[in-house]
Design a protein around this motif. Sequence first.
Motif, PDB file in Angstrom:
ATOM      1  N   UNK A   1     -22.011  -5.044 -10.013  1.00  0.00           N
ATOM      2  CA  UNK A   1     -21.225  -6.134 -10.633  1.00  0.00           C
ATOM      3  C   UNK A   1     -21.750  -6.755 -11.976  1.00  0.00           C
ATOM      4  N   UNK A   2     -23.178  -6.677 -12.078  1.00  0.00           N
ATOM      5  CA  UNK A   2     -23.867  -7.051 -13.546  1.00  0.00           C
ATOM      6  C   UNK A   2     -24.314  -6.064 -14.332  1.00  0.00           C
ATOM      7  N   UNK A   3     -23.644  -5.089 -14.230  1.00  0.00           N
ATOM      8  CA  UNK A   3     -23.906  -3.982 -15.078  1.00  0.00           C
ATOM      9  C   UNK A   3     -24.043  -4.207 -16.644  1.00  0.00           C
ATOM     10  N   UNK A   4     -22.672  -4.728 -17.101  1.00  0.00           N
ATOM     11  CA  UNK A   4     -22.535  -4.975 -18.432  1.00  0.00           C
ATOM     12  C   UNK A   4     -23.419  -5.912 -19.006  1.00  0.00           C
ATOM     13  N   UNK A   5     -23.838  -6.843 -18.011  1.00  0.00           N
ATOM     14  CA  UNK A   5     -25.230  -7.786 -18.522  1.00  0.00           C
ATOM     15  C   UNK A   5     -26.475  -7.038 -19.048  1.00  0.00           C
ATOM     16  N   UNK A   6     -26.496  -5.836 -18.498  1.00  0.00           N
ATOM     17  CA  UNK A   6     -27.853  -5.346 -18.580  1.00  0.00           C
ATOM     18  C   UNK A   6     -27.984  -4.197 -19.525  1.00  0.00           C
ATOM     19  N   UNK A   7     -26.879  -3.377 -19.266  1.00  0.00           N
ATOM     20  CA  UNK A   7     -26.770  -2.023 -19.853  1.00  0.00           C
ATOM     21  C   UNK A   7     -26.879  -2.101 -21.725  1.00  0.00           C
ATOM     22  N   UNK A   8     -27.790  -1.347 -22.158  1.00  0.00           N
ATOM     23  CA  UNK A   8     -28.085  -1.363 -23.539  1.00  0.00           C
ATOM     24  C   UNK A   8     -28.854  -2.551 -24.016  1.00  0.00           C
ATOM     25  N   UNK A   9     -29.134  -3.572 -23.065  1.00  0.00           N
ATOM     26  CA  UNK A   9     -29.876  -4.890 -23.391  1.00  0.00           C
ATOM     27  C   UNK A   9     -31.505  -4.601 -23.306  1.00  0.00           C
ATOM     28  N   UNK A  10     -32.138  -5.388 -23.856  1.00  0.00           N
ATOM     29  CA  UNK A  10     -33.746  -5.377 -23.557  1.00  0.00           C
ATOM     30  C   UNK A  10     -34.123  -6.493 -22.649  1.00  0.00           C
TER      31      UNK A  10
ATOM     32  N   UNK B   1     -28.522   6.228 -18.490  1.00  0.00           N
ATOM     33  CA  UNK B   1     -27.163   6.426 -18.975  1.00  0.00           C
ATOM     34  C   UNK B   1     -26.936   5.504 -20.352  1.00  0.00           C
ATOM     35  N   UNK B   2     -27.825   4.795 -20.721  1.00  0.00           N
ATOM     36  CA  UNK B   2     -27.804   4.111 -22.179  1.00  0.00           C
ATOM     37  C   UNK B   2     -29.003   3.931 -22.668  1.00  0.00           C
ATOM     38  N   UNK B   3     -29.391   4.782 -23.624  1.00  0.00           N
ATOM     39  CA  UNK B   3     -30.936   4.909 -23.945  1.00  0.00           C
ATOM     40  C   UNK B   3     -31.420   3.543 -24.815  1.00  0.00           C
ATOM     41  N   UNK B   4     -30.583   2.728 -25.319  1.00  0.00           N
ATOM     42  CA  UNK B   4     -30.796   1.488 -25.872  1.00  0.00           C
ATOM     43  C   UNK B   4     -31.183   0.793 -24.810  1.00  0.00           C
ATOM     44  N   UNK B   5     -31.227   0.719 -23.587  1.00  0.00           N
ATOM     45  CA  UNK B   5     -31.774  -0.168 -22.355  1.00  0.00           C
ATOM     46  C   UNK B   5     -33.357  -0.119 -22.633  1.00  0.00           C
ATOM     47  N   UNK B   6     -33.964  -1.161 -22.735  1.00  0.00           N
ATOM     48  CA  UNK B   6     -35.322  -1.198 -22.870  1.00  0.00           C
ATOM     49  C   UNK B   6     -35.985  -2.185 -21.868  1.00  0.00           C
ATOM     50  N   UNK B   7     -36.866  -1.782 -21.082  1.00  0.00           N
ATOM     51  CA  UNK B   7     -37.679  -2.468 -20.013  1.00  0.00           C
ATOM     52  C   UNK B   7     -38.830  -2.965 -20.361  1.00  0.00           C
ATOM     53  N   UNK B   8     -39.020  -4.132 -20.283  1.00  0.00           N
ATOM     54  CA  UNK B   8     -40.601  -4.792 -20.280  1.00  0.00           C
ATOM     55  C   UNK B   8     -40.901  -5.407 -18.778  1.00  0.00           C
ATOM     56  N   UNK B   9     -41.944  -5.020 -18.320  1.00  0.00           N
ATOM     57  CA  UNK B   9     -42.381  -5.584 -17.071  1.00  0.00           C
ATOM     58  C   UNK B   9     -43.774  -6.184 -17.206  1.00  0.00           C
ATOM     59  N   UNK B  10     -43.555  -7.766 -16.717  1.00  0.00           N
ATOM     60  CA  UNK B  10     -44.763  -8.604 -17.155  1.00  0.00           C
ATOM     61  C   UNK B  10     -45.384  -8.879 -15.641  1.00  0.00           C
TER      62      UNK B  10
END
Length: 448
Positions: A190-199, A222-231
């Motif tokens: 349900x929250x996919x659009x919130x995170x896909x392609x986002x930092x 599926x969307x290479x623009x999605x970027x993950x930082x883990x703190x």
Amino acid sequence: MELTSLPIAIIGAGPVGLAAAAQVLSRGLTPLVFEAGPSAGAAMRRWGHVRMFSPWKYDVDAEGAAILERHGWVRPDGETFPTGRELVEQYLEPLASTRELAPHIRYDSRVTSVARHEHDLMKDATRETAPFLVRVDGAAGEQDVLAQAVIDASGTTERPGVLGGSGLPAIGERSAAGRIAYGIPDVLGSQRSRYQGRRVLVVGSGHSALNALLDLAQLVETDGRTHIIWAIRRPALAQTLGGARNDQLAERGRLGARVRTLLDTNRLQLVRAFRIARITSTVAGLVVSDGAQDLPPVDEIIAATGFRPDWSILGEVRLDLDPAVESPRALAPLIDPNVHSCGTVRPHGAEELKHPDANLFAIGMKSYGRAPTFLLLTGYEQARSVVSAIAGDWDAARRVELVLPETGACSLDRDEAPTVACCGSAPAPLEVLTATPVAVRVGAGCCG
Ligand SMILES: Cc1cc2nc3c(=O)[nH]c(=O)nc-3n(C[C@H](O)[C@H](O)[C@H](O)COP(=O)(O)OP(=O)(O)OC[C@H]3O[C@@H](n4cnc5c(N)ncnc54)[C@H](O)[C@@H]3O)c2cc1C
């Protein structure tokens, strides 16, 4: 008024509250369960998309299962892992709907406070013989209900931990709330659009954080623009990804190993020893800072920073809580990750859970306060023990009837490495009596 004619009030129809209700019935007593949500397992439904790390055989209470089996319930394959939603739909809701339990559960009924009838917190005289007064906010408005005992199984998920590295919300955290999700959002659903392609910044080092990272990593595919930082707050990762093959809860051990692969293949950016002080909204995005260093701007933050108990509903009764762990004082040394970092915790019961006001217990996730190692099996044993105590059967209450799986998981959602290595110094010998009774050591070699 005859105290024993009154029901035993149970706060929360989650897995542990329902287990307590089943235990109360098995003792020939009357439970009265108040559930704030519209159905059983309301809190679990919030993380219904998450696959549990313990298999079915560790997720079901024996007494609850016995009731269900009388109605032809077929136990799910014990070796498979349910999602939170599956546990609710295949176990909790059927159990709550049985003719044994259903008449004793009030939904949409939030307990707002508990006191002793006609005794404020200060009043000593005749306190022990006064019933409990449970104030409930429901469809019919506010109502006071008298009970002979109270079991608070209301969990902690309504009160997530904060992002701030000092325990307070970071400066700017509240005003950025619209872009912060606490817990494990349904990133692939349900929250996919919130995170896909986002930092996206994920904060935390427990299993919730690992789950969120793995879900986000699928979005990267599926969307290479999605970027993950883990703190993480810890200086090192070893504790966080521990467990792995040593963990008898294999699903949980595997999580760490899968996140290790993401790191090794550079699919996420890790920032260690980072304590958030400030969050600033800029045109470039949310800038998260520890006071010395700014992280690259992000669009969304997932705060997987654990949960905290809310003891305020028990503010008018006498509690004995540990000031740091916020659990019952006697339980704290058994679960405090400062001294005991393993997922394996010595089973315990009414003796460790009791408070100065007799016949008042908090069990389940809430009983662990801020400690992150709670397991359902522990909660079911708590339910059996405290109901035995309320029924006056202290022999049964003191008999520990549980052997926990070895977890080997020294990866707790605590922000620092423990002062003593995992298994290094549990406060007491971890000795458990099984029903047989065979002495079994639990926890020994949990890192080995
Ligand atoms: C993502 C996640 C995964 C987990 N996976 C596992 C796992 O694999 N294995 C395992 O053993 N444990 C697991 N746990 C830990 C734990 O077992 C669960 O959190 C479990 O749901 C705790 O059960 P509970 O009954 O104590 O509390 P909850 O399930 O939180 O239930 C509490 C109930 O009380 C209700 N409530 C709250 N306040 C009030 C009030 N004031 N009045 C009335 N009702 C109220 C809530 O609506 C809720 O229904 C997991 C936890 C999380 C968050």
